[in-house]
Design a protein around this motif. Structure first.
Motif, short mmCIF file in Angstrom:
data_model
loop_
_atom_site.label_atom_id
_atom_site.label_comp_id
_atom_site.label_asym_id
_atom_site.label_seq_id
_atom_site.Cartn_x
_atom_site.Cartn_y
_atom_site.Cartn_z
N LEU A 44 3.65 -3.62 -5.13
CA LEU A 44 2.83 -4.82 -4.95
C LEU A 44 1.47 -4.66 -5.61
N GLY A 45 0.92 -3.45 -5.56
CA GLY A 45 -0.34 -3.20 -6.26
C GLY A 45 -0.20 -3.48 -7.75
N ASP A 46 0.88 -3.01 -8.36
CA ASP A 46 1.12 -3.25 -9.78
C ASP A 46 1.28 -4.74 -10.08
N LEU A 47 2.07 -5.42 -9.27
CA LEU A 47 2.30 -6.85 -9.50
C LEU A 47 0.98 -7.62 -9.40
N CYS A 48 0.16 -7.29 -8.41
CA CYS A 48 -1.13 -7.98 -8.27
C CYS A 48 -2.08 -7.62 -9.41
N LEU A 49 -2.03 -6.38 -9.87
CA LEU A 49 -2.89 -5.97 -10.98
C LEU A 49 -2.57 -6.76 -12.23
N TRP A 50 -1.28 -6.92 -12.53
CA TRP A 50 -0.88 -7.70 -13.70
C TRP A 50 -1.14 -9.18 -13.51
N ALA A 51 -1.09 -9.65 -12.27
CA ALA A 51 -1.32 -11.07 -12.00
C ALA A 51 -2.80 -11.43 -11.95
N GLY A 52 -3.68 -10.42 -12.02
CA GLY A 52 -5.11 -10.69 -11.96
C GLY A 52 -5.62 -10.91 -10.55
N ARG A 53 -4.86 -10.47 -9.56
CA ARG A 53 -5.27 -10.59 -8.16
C ARG A 53 -5.83 -9.24 -7.72
N TYR A 54 -7.06 -8.95 -8.16
CA TYR A 54 -7.58 -7.58 -8.11
C TYR A 54 -7.92 -7.11 -6.71
N GLN A 55 -8.48 -7.96 -5.89
CA GLN A 55 -8.79 -7.57 -4.52
C GLN A 55 -7.51 -7.19 -3.78
N GLU A 56 -6.48 -8.01 -3.98
CA GLU A 56 -5.19 -7.71 -3.34
C GLU A 56 -4.59 -6.43 -3.90
N ALA A 57 -4.68 -6.25 -5.22
CA ALA A 57 -4.13 -5.04 -5.84
C ALA A 57 -4.80 -3.81 -5.26
N ALA A 58 -6.13 -3.82 -5.19
CA ALA A 58 -6.85 -2.68 -4.64
C ALA A 58 -6.45 -2.42 -3.18
N THR A 59 -6.23 -3.51 -2.44
CA THR A 59 -5.83 -3.38 -1.03
C THR A 59 -4.47 -2.72 -0.91
N TRP A 60 -3.50 -3.17 -1.72
CA TRP A 60 -2.16 -2.58 -1.64
C TRP A 60 -2.19 -1.10 -2.02
N TYR A 61 -2.88 -0.78 -3.13
CA TYR A 61 -2.97 0.63 -3.54
C TYR A 61 -3.64 1.47 -2.45
N HIS A 62 -4.76 0.97 -1.93
CA HIS A 62 -5.49 1.71 -0.90
C HIS A 62 -4.64 1.92 0.34
N ASP A 63 -3.95 0.86 0.76
CA ASP A 63 -3.13 0.97 1.97
C ASP A 63 -1.99 1.96 1.79
N TYR A 64 -1.46 2.02 0.57
CA TYR A 64 -0.39 2.99 0.33
C TYR A 64 -0.96 4.41 0.32
N LEU A 65 -2.05 4.62 -0.39
CA LEU A 65 -2.61 5.96 -0.54
C LEU A 65 -3.15 6.51 0.77
N THR A 66 -3.60 5.63 1.67
CA THR A 66 -4.21 6.09 2.92
C THR A 66 -3.32 5.84 4.14
#
Length: 577
Positions: free
Chosen positions: A229-251
């Motif tokens: 989901l982080g990747d999909l949001c990053l490509w879609a330009g939904r950056y706040q959401e992308a950062a949230t998905w990556y952060h939630d996965y990593l932490t």
């Protein structure tokens, strides 16, 4: 000979999807699973309502992913600027690197992707998601896993073809396939937004776990939903959401992913120590998921990446891709430093940039750690073997990695930066992420704005151990020494104070983004992501030169014809047949 169309090959796939999907999974993965039940009834009821049915179906889909696994690396490596094809490469690989698709090319087989998608669609349409046993849904894990496979496959399609038909139902007849392929195509953003909505309800579903398979952990066959989901949001330009998905996965408290501390370093006595490579050091801890490959052609699909990237007895030491001069130049441009501390002071020593027998040791050491090219001496002109031996330590013979921890931190940094938090993003590069780092290097305004997006539990993410030894490093430190002490590696600042704080943030974002993309190249070299990283930023900035310039200069001098071709974004993508 005329190449089969998508519809022709889709029709071939349809003849087996409805009746033999499970059998295909059982046969092609025979070395992975021991079948214990008769699956003949599947052809009659078309319902996946037995545990063995779902397992074999999922393994069959994974087997289908094997057909596109090598391409997930080659399409990003051969078309980027960090690698070049050699004279010994096949014509197909040379045409791929030259963006020349006038003739048929084995790397342009879109039907392979749609075969995987059609199998996913069939599974999702026929799995019994309502079946429970002892209060637990029997097939929800497999259902979510197959949804992630389908989304990942569509993302590859969109990145490589630009616009593609979106098919979400199983195709069982040639007419259905023809109608589906003739519908209006969807672009990258549309594809990403579709699957963001499709996956979000299943983020909390655990991945399947089938135990050890072929000496591999089967849980790593599956793509973590939040990372995708982080990747999909990053490509879609939904950056706040992308950062949230990556952060939630990593932490995620169930399995937190700490930034790597495995580094390639010089000791104070100038000896090369602590070998590092992005894949092998740390093993399963660094590697998140991969597509498992078979070891023998008899058993299924065998990866050819090792023979393409390395000198082997199978290719008589003639490798097909090698590091470009652009890769060497980027690595050499980095400044390596060592922080030396005593009880009373701390000094930073910068490693000299001259006096090395091999230029690979200048600058960042990840290049020299992961790439080697050695002469085998003079040989007879009639020898069948290459006189050079190349080794690239980022390729497996039994798997094709899809995600690893450090590269995910870099995408998290990219999303953070574009979401308006350049100080936090830069901290990923220079310092590493933990509470002590963020308090010392991110101002209170950005910390308050970012909130939980940059929260790293201090009980888990610690800067130093109880003896004062550093535990967390920025990604740049994995190859460039103690970057947290490097006075030349700093957050970009305008020469003069700008009118508002937001003006400064806007000034920093593209410059920090350039540093992140460079770091992705240094850390992710030879892994196949480079072309897509350049493409993502070029599309974001509406600047085709961001991709065209480095790719056209990959061999050291500008290829003006290639640059002109790549200034037209239509030429970035493979042509649909």
């Amino acid at each position: 000979m005329k190449r089969p169309s998508i519809i022709t090959k889709m029709t071939d796939a349809i003849t087996v999807v409805g009746y033999c999907l499970l059998a295909i999974g059982a046969v092609s993965c025979s070395d992975m699973l021991e079948p214990e039940s008769d699956l003949v009834e599947y052809a009659e009821d078309h319902t996946l309502n037995h545990a063995t049915d779902s397992v074999y179906s999922v393994m069959g889909i994974i087997n289908g992913l094997q057909t596109v696994a090598d391409r997930s690396v080659l399409l990003g490596a051969a078309r980027g600027d960090l690698m070049i094809v050699t004279d010994d490469a096949t014509a197909d690989l040379k045409h791929l690197a030259a963006f020349d698709f006038v003739s048929a090319n084995k790397y342009n087989e879109v039907s392979d992707y749609y075969a995987v998608i059609n199998n996913c669609n069939y599974f999702l349409a026929h799995i019994d998601t309502a079946m429970e046993r002892r209060g637990r849904n029997l097939f929800l894990r497999e259902y979510a896993a197959v949804k992630s496979f389908r989304a990942w496959t569509y993302l590859q399609l969109a990145l490589n073809y630009g616009e593609v038909p979106l098919v979400l139902e199983p195709l069982m007849t040639e007419k259905e396939a023809r109608d589906a392929m003739n519908q209006p195509t969807r672009g990258i953003q549309d594809i990403c937004n579709t699957f963001i909505d499709d996956l979000t309800p299943y983020v909390d579903v655990n991945l399947p776990e089938y135990g050890g398979v072929n000496n591999m952990s089967s849980e790593k066959f599956f793509i973590p939903m939040r990372a995708l989901l982080g990747d999909l949001c990053l490509w879609a330009g939904r950056y706040q959401e992308a950062a949230t998905w990556y952060h939630d996965y990593l932490t995620d408290t169930r399995s937190p992913k700490q930034m790597s501390s495995q580094r390639v370093t010089w000791s104070s006595s100038s000896q090369f120590i602590t070998p590092y490579d992005g894949y092998f050091t740390g093993g399963d801890q660094e590697q998140i998921c991969f597509i498992p490959m078979d070891r023998r052609v008899f058993d299924g699909v065998v990866s050819d990446l090792y023979n393409l990237f390395n000198s082997t007895t199978e290719n008589n030491f003639y490798y097909s891709l090698t590091a470009s001069s652009a890769m060497a130049a980027l690595s050499e441009a980095q400044i390596y430093c060592i922080e030396e501390k005593t009880a009373t002071k701390s000094d930073t020593i910068y490693v000299p940039r001259t006096g090395f027998a091999d230029h690979k040791y200048i600058g960042d050491l990840r290049y020299s750690s992961n790439f080697s090219l050695t002469s085998r001496g003079n040989r007879s002109e009639y020898s069948e073997y290459n006189t050079y031996f190349q080794g690239i330590s980022k390729v497996y013979s039994d798997r094709v990695p899809l995600y690893r921890v450090t590269m995910l931190y870099l995408r998290y940094a990219e999303a953070l930066n574009r979401a308006g938090y350049p100080q936090s993003a830069f901290a990923v590069l220079k310092h590493g992420m933990c509470d002590d780092v963020l308090k010392a290097n991110v101002d209170s305004i950005e910390r308050n704005q970012a909130g939980d997006l940059i929260f790293f539990d201090p009980l888990v993410y610690r800067l130093n151990d109880d003896n004062g030894n550093r535990l967390i490093y920025g990604v740049h430190s994995l190859g460039s020494g103690d970057s947290h002490a490097n006075a030349y590696y700093v957050l970009p600042q305008p020469e003069q104070e700008l009118a508002t704080r937001q003006d400064t943030v806007d000034y920093q974002i593209p410059l920090v983004e350039d540093m992140i993309i460079d770091e992705m190249a240094l850390e992710g070299a030879f892994e196949g992501s480079r072309y897509y990283d350049l493409m993502r930023v070029a599309l974001r900035r509406h600047d085709p030169a961001y991709l065209a310039d480095p790719v056209s200069r990959r061999e050291g001098k500008a290829d003006e014809a290639l640059r002109a071709r790549l200034m037209d974004t239509e030429n970035w993508y493979l042509p649909l047949p």
